[in-house]
Design an enzyme around this catalytic site. Structure first.
Site, mmCIF file in Angstrom:
data_model
loop_
_atom_site.group_PDB
_atom_site.id
_atom_site.type_symbol
_atom_site.label_atom_id
_atom_site.label_comp_id
_atom_site.label_asym_id
_atom_site.label_seq_id
_atom_site.Cartn_x
_atom_site.Cartn_y
_atom_site.Cartn_z
ATOM 1 N N ASP A 1 7.840 2.157 10.329
ATOM 2 C CA ASP A 1 6.963 2.906 9.959
ATOM 3 C C ASP A 1 6.349 3.935 10.821
ATOM 4 O O ASP A 1 6.217 3.555 11.979
ATOM 5 C CB ASP A 1 5.306 1.189 9.498
ATOM 6 C CG ASP A 1 5.746 0.756 9.325
ATOM 7 O OD1 ASP A 1 6.713 0.281 8.456
ATOM 8 O OD2 ASP A 1 4.537 -0.762 8.780
ATOM 9 N N ASP B 1 2.213 -4.884 -3.674
ATOM 10 C CA ASP B 1 1.577 -4.970 -1.787
ATOM 11 C C ASP B 1 0.187 -5.886 -2.727
ATOM 12 O O ASP B 1 -0.839 -5.077 -3.190
ATOM 13 C CB ASP B 1 2.033 -4.442 -1.426
ATOM 14 C CG ASP B 1 2.297 -3.026 -1.111
ATOM 15 O OD1 ASP B 1 3.847 -3.864 -0.860
ATOM 16 O OD2 ASP B 1 2.306 -1.885 -0.930
#
Length: 257
Positions: A8, A129
């Site tokens: 990330d 998500d």
């Protein structure tokens, strides 16, 4: 089942968030290229990258880091975060990225997803998500009223090659994946599913492996690799790297798109 290490990117650095909270970020390495090389050396067959800045702003921000990673490793990479136009997706593929992960546009511009799936068959993955079963968008900063399973069905119809399913409440918590939600999702769609969020141990990966016959063909692992709770090499040996005959052509396998 394929074990997919995550990188990330926030401000060009390799970080991890807690439940998608930008205020709860922890820097693990200033050089994401070194991290990518490490994962490749330890047996990764693909690397999952999220441009957190891009997810928040709506435009890819960490393109230099992504290009450097793509040039530094031989394994394919998949990238999500801020991909909300055809031009941005094309730009990403021009850097050497193998798969693009679309999230927010799946809710807000489903026709764009279909256009990109047609232009880049088997290279478009949709990241769903979920927060309490509802789809979160714009870097998880907003929660829609769209049901995750409904969106997955729509994206399958639009031509998505796979779904990456992230349970936001599990992400970065090391509390284990949401097996029930994954099982229900697999019963809803026929395209492959990648699990993301909460994986904390080899035991968690073996639990996901039990869902492979139902369609879970990969697991994205983040924080547990950085804390040392999971060794990537041991994980790869424990669960293997997938039944390749079950994966669509050119589709090897969060998301925050």
């Amino acid at each position: 089942m394929e074990v997919i290490p995550a990188i990330d990117l926030l401000g060009g650095k390799c970080v991890r968030l807690y439940q998608g909270d930008y205020a709860q970020s922890q820097v693990f390495n200033d050089n994401p290229v070194d991290v990518a090389r490490q994962w490749e050396e330890e047996g990764a067959t693909r690397i999952h990258i999220v441009d957190l800045d891009g997810a928040k702003t709506g435009e890819p921000v960490n393109l230099n880091a992504i290009a450097s990673i793509a040039a530094a490793v031989s394994v394919p990479i998949e990238v999500g975060g801020g991909l909300r136009s055809c031009d941005r997706v094309r730009e990403l593929f021009a850097l050497g990225v193998r798969w693009a992960i679309l999230g927010t546009v799946a809710v807000e511009q489903p026709d764009l997803v279909e256009t990109l799936c047609t232009e880049f068959p088997s290279q478009i993955i949709v990241g769903i998500d979920a927060r309490n079963g509802k789809v979160a968008t714009r870097g998880w900063l907003e929660t829609s009223e769209v049901d995750a399973k409904t969106l997955a069905t729509q994206m399958e119809d639009r031509g998505a090659a796979a779904i990456i399913y992230t349970d936001i409440h599990r992400d970065g918590t090391l509390t284990g994946p949401n097996l029930d939600a994954l099982r229900e999702l697999c019963q809803t769609i026929s395209i492959p599913v990648i699990a993301s969020g909460g994986v904390s141990s080899i035991t968690d990966l073996l639990s996901l492996l039990a869902l492979e016959p139902q369609g879970v063909i990969g697991a994205i692992v983040g924080r547990a690799l950085y804390t040392g709770d999971i060794s990537l090499g041991e994980a790869v040996r424990a669960v293997g790297q997938g039944r390749l005959q079950d994966i669509p052509p050119d589709l090897g396998f969060s998301s925050f798109a």
